[in-house]
Design a protein around this motif. Structure first.
Motif, PDB file in Angstrom:
ATOM      1  N   GLY A 197      19.233  61.578 -25.958  1.00 31.59           N
ATOM      2  CA  GLY A 197      19.427  60.314 -26.628  1.00 31.59           C
ATOM      3  C   GLY A 197      18.384  59.433 -27.040  1.00 31.59           C
ATOM      4  O   GLY A 197      18.401  58.459 -27.806  1.00 31.59           O
ATOM      5  N   HIS A 198      17.182  59.713 -26.815  1.00 31.89           N
ATOM      6  CA  HIS A 198      16.045  58.679 -27.131  1.00 31.89           C
ATOM      7  C   HIS A 198      14.683  59.453 -27.452  1.00 31.89           C
ATOM      8  O   HIS A 198      13.729  59.018 -27.603  1.00 31.89           O
ATOM      9  CB  HIS A 198      15.838  57.939 -25.842  1.00 31.89           C
ATOM     10  CG  HIS A 198      16.809  57.007 -25.384  1.00 31.89           C
ATOM     11  ND1 HIS A 198      18.054  57.629 -24.677  1.00 31.89           N
ATOM     12  CD2 HIS A 198      16.853  55.760 -25.585  1.00 31.89           C
ATOM     13  CE1 HIS A 198      18.681  56.576 -24.399  1.00 31.89           C
ATOM     14  NE2 HIS A 198      18.300  55.536 -24.960  1.00 31.89           N
ATOM     15  N   LEU A 200      25.841  57.615 -23.510  1.00 28.21           N
ATOM     16  CA  LEU A 200      26.217  58.423 -24.477  1.00 28.21           C
ATOM     17  C   LEU A 200      27.567  58.156 -25.302  1.00 28.21           C
ATOM     18  O   LEU A 200      27.497  57.984 -26.597  1.00 28.21           O
ATOM     19  CB  LEU A 200      26.466  59.825 -23.893  1.00 28.21           C
ATOM     20  CG  LEU A 200      26.933  61.024 -24.844  1.00 28.21           C
ATOM     21  CD1 LEU A 200      25.860  61.357 -25.763  1.00 28.21           C
ATOM     22  CD2 LEU A 200      27.260  62.253 -24.026  1.00 28.21           C
ATOM     23  N   ARG A 246      26.755  55.148 -27.300  1.00 27.66           N
ATOM     24  CA  ARG A 246      25.642  55.672 -28.643  1.00 27.66           C
ATOM     25  C   ARG A 246      26.568  56.393 -29.712  1.00 27.66           C
ATOM     26  O   ARG A 246      26.332  56.193 -30.797  1.00 27.66           O
ATOM     27  CB  ARG A 246      24.336  56.419 -28.130  1.00 27.66           C
ATOM     28  CG  ARG A 246      23.362  55.461 -27.523  1.00 27.66           C
ATOM     29  CD  ARG A 246      22.139  56.094 -26.975  1.00 27.66           C
ATOM     30  NE  ARG A 246      22.451  57.167 -25.798  1.00 27.66           N
ATOM     31  CZ  ARG A 246      22.453  58.619 -25.789  1.00 27.66           C
ATOM     32  NH1 ARG A 246      22.353  59.093 -27.041  1.00 27.66           N
ATOM     33  NH2 ARG A 246      22.792  59.176 -24.830  1.00 27.66           N
ATOM     34  N   GLY A 273      19.936  58.679 -20.104  1.00 30.02           N
ATOM     35  CA  GLY A 273      20.376  58.828 -21.414  1.00 30.02           C
ATOM     36  C   GLY A 273      21.981  58.894 -21.351  1.00 30.02           C
ATOM     37  O   GLY A 273      22.731  58.304 -22.294  1.00 30.02           O
ATOM     38  N   GLY A 312      20.188  63.127 -33.075  1.00 28.44           N
ATOM     39  CA  GLY A 312      20.870  62.520 -31.772  1.00 28.44           C
ATOM     40  C   GLY A 312      20.270  61.648 -30.993  1.00 28.44           C
ATOM     41  O   GLY A 312      20.521  61.039 -30.008  1.00 28.44           O
ATOM     42  N   ALA A 340      21.586  64.485 -28.521  1.00 29.34           N
ATOM     43  CA  ALA A 340      22.528  63.118 -28.315  1.00 29.34           C
ATOM     44  C   ALA A 340      22.402  62.976 -26.837  1.00 29.34           C
ATOM     45  O   ALA A 340      22.605  61.970 -26.308  1.00 29.34           O
ATOM     46  CB  ALA A 340      23.824  63.273 -28.940  1.00 29.34           C
ATOM     47  N   VAL A 376      18.530  57.364 -30.708  1.00 24.57           N
ATOM     48  CA  VAL A 376      18.910  56.045 -31.224  1.00 24.57           C
ATOM     49  C   VAL A 376      18.434  55.604 -32.356  1.00 24.57           C
ATOM     50  O   VAL A 376      19.117  54.704 -32.990  1.00 24.57           O
ATOM     51  CB  VAL A 376      18.554  55.052 -30.196  1.00 24.57           C
ATOM     52  CG1 VAL A 376      19.324  55.171 -28.827  1.00 24.57           C
ATOM     53  CG2 VAL A 376      16.954  55.020 -29.851  1.00 24.57           C
ATOM     54  N   THR A 418      28.869  66.781 -29.385  1.00 25.28           N
ATOM     55  CA  THR A 418      29.149  66.139 -27.897  1.00 25.28           C
ATOM     56  C   THR A 418      30.133  66.105 -27.220  1.00 25.28           C
ATOM     57  O   THR A 418      31.263  66.109 -27.991  1.00 25.28           O
ATOM     58  CB  THR A 418      28.304  64.769 -28.058  1.00 25.28           C
ATOM     59  OG1 THR A 418      29.368  63.781 -28.289  1.00 25.28           O
ATOM     60  CG2 THR A 418      27.092  64.443 -29.001  1.00 25.28           C
TER      61      THR A 418
END
Ligand SMILES: *Cc1c(COP(=O)(O)O)cnc(C)c1O
Length: 360
Positions: free
Chosen positions: A202-203, A248, A251, A244, A312, A199, A314, A178
Protein backbone atom coordinates in the motif's frame (compact mmCIF):
# COMPACT_ATOMS: atom_id res chain seq x y z
CA UNK A 1 -7.44 -7.72 21.15
CA UNK A 2 -9.74 -10.12 19.25
CA UNK A 3 -7.93 -12.54 16.98
CA UNK A 4 -10.13 -15.57 16.39
CA UNK A 5 -13.44 -15.17 14.56
CA UNK A 6 -16.26 -17.26 16.00
CA UNK A 7 -18.50 -19.19 13.62
CA UNK A 8 -21.54 -17.37 15.05
CA UNK A 9 -20.27 -13.92 14.16
CA UNK A 10 -17.02 -13.86 12.13
CA UNK A 11 -14.97 -10.72 12.60
CA UNK A 12 -15.43 -8.11 9.90
CA UNK A 13 -12.56 -7.61 7.48
CA UNK A 14 -12.02 -4.12 8.95
CA UNK A 15 -11.18 -5.84 12.24
CA UNK A 16 -9.15 -8.68 10.72
CA UNK A 17 -6.73 -6.27 9.00
CA UNK A 18 -6.04 -4.71 12.40
CA UNK A 19 -5.90 -7.85 14.55
CA UNK A 20 -4.41 -10.64 12.41
CA UNK A 21 -0.77 -11.66 12.63
CA UNK A 22 -0.17 -10.24 16.11
CA UNK A 23 1.99 -11.90 18.79
CA UNK A 24 0.10 -13.82 21.49
CA UNK A 25 -1.82 -11.73 24.00
CA UNK A 26 0.43 -12.27 27.03
CA UNK A 27 1.93 -9.87 29.57
CA UNK A 28 5.12 -8.35 28.23
CA UNK A 29 4.57 -9.47 24.63
CA UNK A 30 4.87 -6.70 22.01
CA UNK A 31 1.72 -5.60 20.17
CA UNK A 32 3.51 -5.88 16.84
CA UNK A 33 5.34 -8.79 15.25
CA UNK A 34 9.07 -8.14 15.77
CA UNK A 35 11.41 -7.73 12.81
CA UNK A 36 13.68 -10.76 13.10
CA UNK A 37 16.63 -10.30 10.72
CA UNK A 38 18.18 -13.75 10.91
CA UNK A 39 18.86 -16.23 8.11
CA UNK A 40 19.54 -19.08 10.54
CA UNK A 41 18.06 -20.12 13.89
CA UNK A 42 19.46 -22.29 16.69
CA UNK A 43 18.86 -25.92 15.77
CA UNK A 44 16.11 -27.98 17.32
CA UNK A 45 13.24 -25.46 17.15
CA UNK A 46 10.34 -24.92 14.73
CA UNK A 47 12.32 -22.44 12.67
CA UNK A 48 15.72 -23.33 11.16
CA UNK A 49 16.46 -21.32 8.01
CA UNK A 50 14.73 -18.20 6.68
CA UNK A 51 14.18 -19.46 3.11
CA UNK A 52 11.95 -22.13 4.66
CA UNK A 53 10.27 -20.02 7.35
CA UNK A 54 11.01 -17.01 9.54
CA UNK A 55 9.07 -15.28 12.33
CA UNK A 56 8.29 -11.96 10.61
CA UNK A 57 7.27 -13.82 7.43
CA UNK A 58 4.98 -16.09 9.46
CA UNK A 59 3.25 -13.08 11.03
CA UNK A 60 2.59 -11.59 7.59
CA UNK A 61 1.39 -14.95 6.28
CA UNK A 62 -1.00 -15.28 9.22
CA UNK A 63 -2.52 -11.90 8.33
CA UNK A 64 -2.83 -12.59 4.58
CA UNK A 65 -4.21 -16.07 5.30
CA UNK A 66 -6.81 -14.62 7.70
CA UNK A 67 -7.87 -12.10 5.05
CA UNK A 68 -8.14 -14.58 2.17
CA UNK A 69 -9.53 -17.44 4.32
CA UNK A 70 -6.72 -19.90 3.61
CA UNK A 71 -3.07 -20.70 4.29
CA UNK A 72 -0.70 -18.07 2.90
CA UNK A 73 2.88 -18.33 1.65
CA UNK A 74 4.84 -15.09 1.11
CA UNK A 75 7.26 -14.62 -1.81
CA UNK A 76 9.83 -12.01 -2.73
CA UNK A 77 7.55 -10.51 -5.44
CA UNK A 78 4.25 -11.12 -7.16
CA UNK A 79 6.12 -12.64 -10.11
CA UNK A 80 8.00 -14.98 -7.76
CA UNK A 81 4.63 -16.13 -6.42
CA UNK A 82 3.29 -16.54 -9.96
CA UNK A 83 6.31 -18.60 -11.04
CA UNK A 84 5.99 -20.82 -7.97
CA UNK A 85 2.36 -21.55 -8.90
CA UNK A 86 3.33 -22.23 -12.54
CA UNK A 87 6.07 -24.57 -11.32
CA UNK A 88 3.41 -26.92 -9.89
CA UNK A 89 1.85 -27.48 -13.35
CA UNK A 90 2.88 -30.91 -14.70
CA UNK A 91 5.00 -31.13 -17.85
CA UNK A 92 2.94 -30.43 -20.97
CA UNK A 93 -0.30 -29.76 -19.06
CA UNK A 94 -2.92 -27.30 -20.33
CA UNK A 95 -3.16 -23.86 -18.71
CA UNK A 96 -6.09 -21.56 -19.56
CA UNK A 97 -5.34 -17.85 -19.09
CA UNK A 98 -6.66 -14.40 -20.12
CA UNK A 99 -5.21 -12.64 -23.17
CA UNK A 100 -4.46 -9.53 -21.13
CA UNK A 101 -3.44 -11.01 -17.80
CA UNK A 102 -0.79 -9.02 -15.91
CA UNK A 103 2.04 -8.46 -18.42
CA UNK A 104 4.68 -10.47 -16.57
CA UNK A 105 2.31 -13.39 -16.07
CA UNK A 106 1.13 -13.36 -19.70
CA UNK A 107 4.69 -13.19 -21.03
CA UNK A 108 5.91 -15.93 -18.72
CA UNK A 109 3.02 -18.25 -19.68
CA UNK A 110 3.77 -17.63 -23.37
CA UNK A 111 7.46 -18.42 -22.74
CA UNK A 112 6.55 -21.69 -21.01
CA UNK A 113 4.26 -22.59 -23.91
CA UNK A 114 6.98 -21.74 -26.46
CA UNK A 115 9.41 -24.23 -24.92
CA UNK A 116 6.74 -26.93 -24.61
CA UNK A 117 6.65 -26.78 -20.82
CA UNK A 118 2.87 -26.12 -20.87
CA UNK A 119 0.10 -25.91 -23.47
CA UNK A 120 -1.54 -22.48 -23.29
CA UNK A 121 -5.17 -21.68 -24.16
CA UNK A 122 -5.91 -17.97 -24.26
CA UNK A 123 -9.38 -16.67 -23.32
CA UNK A 124 -10.98 -13.36 -22.40
CA UNK A 125 -11.63 -13.16 -18.66
CA UNK A 126 -15.23 -11.99 -19.22
CA UNK A 127 -16.15 -14.74 -21.70
CA UNK A 128 -17.49 -17.45 -19.36
CA UNK A 129 -18.64 -19.78 -22.15
CA UNK A 130 -15.22 -19.71 -23.84
CA UNK A 131 -13.51 -20.29 -20.49
CA UNK A 132 -15.73 -23.29 -19.76
CA UNK A 133 -14.98 -24.74 -23.21
CA UNK A 134 -11.23 -24.14 -22.86
CA UNK A 135 -11.12 -25.93 -19.50
CA UNK A 136 -11.79 -29.33 -21.07
CA UNK A 137 -8.67 -31.37 -20.39
CA UNK A 138 -6.96 -28.45 -18.65
CA UNK A 139 -4.87 -28.67 -15.48
CA UNK A 140 -5.12 -25.04 -14.40
CA UNK A 141 -7.42 -22.08 -15.04
CA UNK A 142 -5.48 -18.87 -14.34
CA UNK A 143 -7.81 -15.94 -13.77
CA UNK A 144 -7.47 -12.32 -12.87
CA UNK A 145 -10.54 -10.29 -11.96
CA UNK A 146 -10.72 -7.40 -12.57
CA UNK A 147 -7.91 -7.76 -15.11
CA UNK A 148 -4.88 -5.48 -15.31
CA UNK A 149 -5.21 -3.12 -17.17
CA UNK A 150 -8.44 -3.82 -19.11
CA UNK A 151 -10.65 -4.07 -16.00
CA UNK A 152 -12.53 -7.07 -17.38
CA UNK A 153 -14.55 -8.83 -14.69
CA UNK A 154 -14.77 -12.61 -14.67
CA UNK A 155 -17.87 -14.42 -13.45
CA UNK A 156 -15.75 -16.17 -10.83
CA UNK A 157 -18.36 -18.59 -9.41
CA UNK A 158 -19.37 -19.79 -12.90
CA UNK A 159 -15.79 -20.04 -14.21
CA UNK A 160 -14.59 -21.85 -11.08
CA UNK A 161 -17.48 -24.31 -11.23
CA UNK A 162 -16.82 -25.00 -14.94
CA UNK A 163 -13.10 -25.52 -14.32
CA UNK A 164 -13.73 -27.88 -11.42
CA UNK A 165 -16.29 -29.84 -13.44
CA UNK A 166 -13.55 -30.32 -16.05
CA UNK A 167 -11.05 -31.39 -13.36
CA UNK A 168 -8.95 -28.21 -13.53
CA UNK A 169 -7.62 -26.25 -10.57
CA UNK A 170 -8.28 -22.51 -10.41
CA UNK A 171 -5.87 -19.73 -9.44
CA UNK A 172 -7.23 -16.19 -9.07
CA UNK A 173 -4.89 -13.20 -9.07
CA UNK A 174 -6.75 -11.01 -6.55
CA UNK A 175 -4.32 -8.07 -6.67
CA UNK A 176 -6.87 -5.59 -8.09
CA UNK A 177 -9.89 -6.43 -5.93
CA UNK A 178 -7.97 -7.11 -2.69
CA UNK A 179 -9.55 -9.30 0.03
CA UNK A 180 -11.53 -6.25 1.14
CA UNK A 181 -13.74 -6.52 -1.94
CA UNK A 182 -13.47 -10.17 -2.98
CA UNK A 183 -12.29 -13.47 -1.43
CA UNK A 184 -11.97 -15.98 -4.30
CA UNK A 185 -11.29 -18.99 -2.04
CA UNK A 186 -14.85 -18.52 -0.71
CA UNK A 187 -16.05 -18.71 -4.31
CA UNK A 188 -14.28 -22.07 -4.74
CA UNK A 189 -10.87 -21.06 -6.12
CA UNK A 190 -7.96 -23.31 -5.13
CA UNK A 191 -5.22 -20.67 -5.00
CA UNK A 192 -5.31 -16.89 -4.62
CA UNK A 193 -2.34 -14.86 -5.77
CA UNK A 194 -1.30 -11.36 -4.75
CA UNK A 195 1.25 -8.87 -5.75
CA UNK A 196 1.70 -7.66 -2.16
CA UNK A 197 3.73 -4.86 -3.76
CA UNK A 198 0.41 -3.23 -4.60
CA UNK A 199 -2.58 -2.59 -2.28
CA UNK A 200 -1.61 -4.94 0.54
CA UNK A 201 1.74 -3.19 1.04
CA UNK A 202 0.00 0.00 0.00
CA UNK A 203 2.88 2.51 0.16
CA UNK A 204 4.97 1.77 -2.96
CA UNK A 205 7.97 0.95 -0.76
CA UNK A 206 8.41 -2.81 -1.18
CA UNK A 207 8.17 -5.75 -3.60
CA UNK A 208 6.43 -8.87 -2.37
CA UNK A 209 3.98 -11.55 -3.43
CA UNK A 210 1.79 -14.19 -1.84
CA UNK A 211 -0.08 -17.37 -2.67
CA UNK A 212 -2.98 -18.51 -0.50
CA UNK A 213 -4.51 -21.99 -0.67
CA UNK A 214 -7.66 -23.31 0.97
CA UNK A 215 -6.01 -26.74 1.23
CA UNK A 216 -3.14 -26.85 3.74
CA UNK A 217 -1.29 -29.58 1.78
CA UNK A 218 -1.39 -27.46 -1.37
CA UNK A 219 -0.11 -24.48 0.65
CA UNK A 220 2.78 -26.65 1.86
CA UNK A 221 3.62 -27.63 -1.74
CA UNK A 222 3.67 -23.93 -2.61
CA UNK A 223 5.91 -23.18 0.37
CA UNK A 224 8.33 -25.86 -0.83
CA UNK A 225 8.38 -24.08 -4.22
CA UNK A 226 9.55 -20.96 -2.33
CA UNK A 227 12.25 -22.98 -0.60
CA UNK A 228 13.51 -24.55 -3.83
CA UNK A 229 13.14 -21.52 -6.08
CA UNK A 230 14.73 -19.32 -3.42
CA UNK A 231 12.05 -16.63 -3.57
CA UNK A 232 11.79 -15.77 0.12
CA UNK A 233 11.00 -12.20 1.23
CA UNK A 234 13.14 -10.36 3.79
CA UNK A 235 12.13 -9.63 7.38
CA UNK A 236 12.08 -5.84 6.94
CA UNK A 237 9.77 -6.04 3.92
CA UNK A 238 7.47 -8.48 5.73
CA UNK A 239 7.20 -5.98 8.56
CA UNK A 240 6.39 -3.12 6.16
CA UNK A 241 3.76 -5.22 4.36
CA UNK A 242 2.13 -6.18 7.65
CA UNK A 243 2.10 -2.55 8.74
CA UNK A 244 0.54 -1.64 5.40
CA UNK A 245 -2.21 -4.23 5.84
CA UNK A 246 -3.35 -2.54 9.09
CA UNK A 247 -4.88 0.29 7.03
CA UNK A 248 -5.90 -1.77 3.98
CA UNK A 249 -9.65 -1.52 4.62
CA UNK A 250 -9.53 2.26 5.15
CA UNK A 251 -7.29 2.80 2.13
CA UNK A 252 -9.42 0.68 -0.19
CA UNK A 253 -12.61 2.38 1.02
CA UNK A 254 -11.19 5.86 0.37
CA UNK A 255 -9.46 5.03 -2.90
CA UNK A 256 -12.61 3.30 -4.14
CA UNK A 257 -14.77 6.33 -3.39
CA UNK A 258 -12.28 8.52 -5.26
CA UNK A 259 -12.29 6.06 -8.18
CA UNK A 260 -16.06 5.76 -8.51
CA UNK A 261 -16.63 9.53 -8.29
CA UNK A 262 -13.92 10.36 -10.81
CA UNK A 263 -14.83 7.53 -13.20
CA UNK A 264 -18.34 9.02 -13.42
CA UNK A 265 -16.95 12.50 -14.14
CA UNK A 266 -14.46 11.16 -16.70
CA UNK A 267 -17.33 9.54 -18.63
CA UNK A 268 -18.62 13.10 -19.26
CA UNK A 269 -15.23 14.63 -20.10
CA UNK A 270 -14.86 15.90 -23.69
CA UNK A 271 -11.21 14.71 -23.92
CA UNK A 272 -12.08 11.14 -22.90
CA UNK A 273 -13.44 8.62 -25.41
CA UNK A 274 -13.81 5.61 -23.13
CA UNK A 275 -13.79 4.87 -19.41
CA UNK A 276 -13.30 1.37 -18.04
CA UNK A 277 -14.43 1.13 -14.43
CA UNK A 278 -16.08 -2.07 -13.26
CA UNK A 279 -18.24 -0.24 -10.70
CA UNK A 280 -16.04 -1.23 -7.75
CA UNK A 281 -12.41 -1.11 -6.79
CA UNK A 282 -9.60 1.41 -6.92
CA UNK A 283 -8.49 1.02 -10.55
CA UNK A 284 -9.79 2.46 -13.82
CA UNK A 285 -8.54 2.94 -17.37
CA UNK A 286 -9.34 5.62 -19.92
CA UNK A 287 -8.79 6.17 -23.62
CA UNK A 288 -8.46 9.67 -25.00
CA UNK A 289 -10.04 11.40 -27.98
CA UNK A 290 -6.54 12.52 -28.98
CA UNK A 291 -5.07 8.99 -29.00
CA UNK A 292 -1.50 8.07 -28.05
CA UNK A 293 -0.07 11.60 -28.22
CA UNK A 294 -2.84 12.87 -25.94
CA UNK A 295 -2.22 10.00 -23.51
CA UNK A 296 1.47 10.88 -23.30
CA UNK A 297 0.63 14.58 -22.88
CA UNK A 298 -1.75 13.70 -20.04
CA UNK A 299 0.93 11.68 -18.25
CA UNK A 300 3.37 14.58 -18.62
CA UNK A 301 0.90 17.24 -17.43
CA UNK A 302 -0.27 15.94 -14.06
CA UNK A 303 0.90 17.54 -10.82
CA UNK A 304 -1.09 15.94 -8.00
CA UNK A 305 -1.19 12.60 -9.79
CA UNK A 306 2.14 10.86 -10.37
CA UNK A 307 3.26 9.48 -13.72
CA UNK A 308 4.65 6.09 -12.74
CA UNK A 309 3.91 2.42 -13.16
CA UNK A 310 2.53 0.22 -10.37
CA UNK A 311 -0.67 0.64 -8.40
CA UNK A 312 -2.40 0.20 -5.07
CA UNK A 313 -0.38 2.80 -3.13
CA UNK A 314 -1.62 5.77 -1.10
CA UNK A 315 -0.65 8.04 -3.99
CA UNK A 316 -2.59 8.21 -7.25
CA UNK A 317 -0.58 6.92 -10.23
CA UNK A 318 -1.20 6.85 -13.94
CA UNK A 319 0.57 5.57 -17.04
CA UNK A 320 0.02 4.60 -20.65
CA UNK A 321 0.38 0.84 -20.48
CA UNK A 322 1.52 0.21 -24.05
CA UNK A 323 4.71 2.21 -23.35
CA UNK A 324 5.86 -1.20 -22.08
CA UNK A 325 7.00 -3.24 -25.11
CA UNK A 326 5.82 -6.51 -23.57
CA UNK A 327 2.29 -5.32 -22.78
CA UNK A 328 -0.41 -7.36 -24.54
CA UNK A 329 -1.30 -6.12 -28.03
CA UNK A 330 -4.98 -6.46 -27.07
CA UNK A 331 -4.53 -3.41 -24.79
CA UNK A 332 -5.36 -0.23 -26.79
CA UNK A 333 -2.25 1.89 -27.52
CA UNK A 334 -3.74 4.99 -25.89
CA UNK A 335 -5.09 3.27 -22.77
CA UNK A 336 -4.05 5.11 -19.61
CA UNK A 337 -4.36 3.10 -16.41
CA UNK A 338 -5.39 5.03 -13.30
CA UNK A 339 -4.55 3.78 -9.81
CA UNK A 340 -6.55 5.82 -7.31
CA UNK A 341 -4.91 6.82 -4.05
CA UNK A 342 -6.33 8.34 -0.91
CA UNK A 343 -5.78 12.06 -1.63
CA UNK A 344 -8.63 14.59 -1.59
CA UNK A 345 -11.18 13.91 -4.32
CA UNK A 346 -11.38 17.48 -5.62
CA UNK A 347 -7.57 17.81 -5.80
CA UNK A 348 -7.37 14.63 -7.87
CA UNK A 349 -10.21 15.72 -10.12
CA UNK A 350 -8.94 19.29 -10.65
CA UNK A 351 -5.50 17.96 -11.58
CA UNK A 352 -6.83 15.32 -13.97
CA UNK A 353 -9.21 17.83 -15.55
CA UNK A 354 -6.48 20.45 -16.14
CA UNK A 355 -4.13 17.78 -17.54
CA UNK A 356 -6.88 16.39 -19.82
CA UNK A 357 -7.55 19.91 -21.14
CA UNK A 358 -3.93 20.13 -22.32
CA UNK A 359 -4.55 17.11 -24.58
CA UNK A 360 -7.17 18.64 -26.88
C1 LIG B 1 2.06 -6.10 -10.28
C2 LIG B 1 1.23 -7.28 -10.55
C3 LIG B 1 1.80 -8.56 -10.56
C4 LIG B 1 3.30 -8.78 -10.37
O1 LIG B 1 3.70 -8.47 -9.08
P1 LIG B 1 5.19 -7.92 -8.71
O2 LIG B 1 5.09 -7.72 -7.25
O3 LIG B 1 5.41 -6.66 -9.50
O4 LIG B 1 6.16 -8.98 -9.09
C5 LIG B 1 0.97 -9.64 -10.78
N1 LIG B 1 -0.36 -9.47 -10.99
C6 LIG B 1 -0.94 -8.25 -10.99
C7 LIG B 1 -2.40 -8.13 -11.24
C8 LIG B 1 -0.16 -7.12 -10.78
O5 LIG B 1 -0.74 -5.91 -10.80
Amino acid sequence: MPSTPSPERPLSVETVVVSAGRPPVLPGQPLNAPIVPSSAFHAGGDVEYAREQAPTTSALEAAIGALEHGTAVAFSSGMAAANAAMDLVPMGAVVVAPSAAYTGVAVRLRELAAIGRIELRIIEADDTAAIAAACTGAHLLWLESPTNPMLQVADLPACIAAAHAAGAQVLVDNTFATPILQTPLDLGADIVMHSVTKALGGHSDLLMGALVARDADLAEELRIRRVLLGAAPGAFDCYLALRGIRTLALRVERAQSNASAIAARLAEHPAVSRVRYPGFGTMAAIELVGGIAAADTLCGSVQVWTYATSLGGVESLLERRRRWPLESATVPESLVRLSFGIEGLEDLWADLDQALRTTT
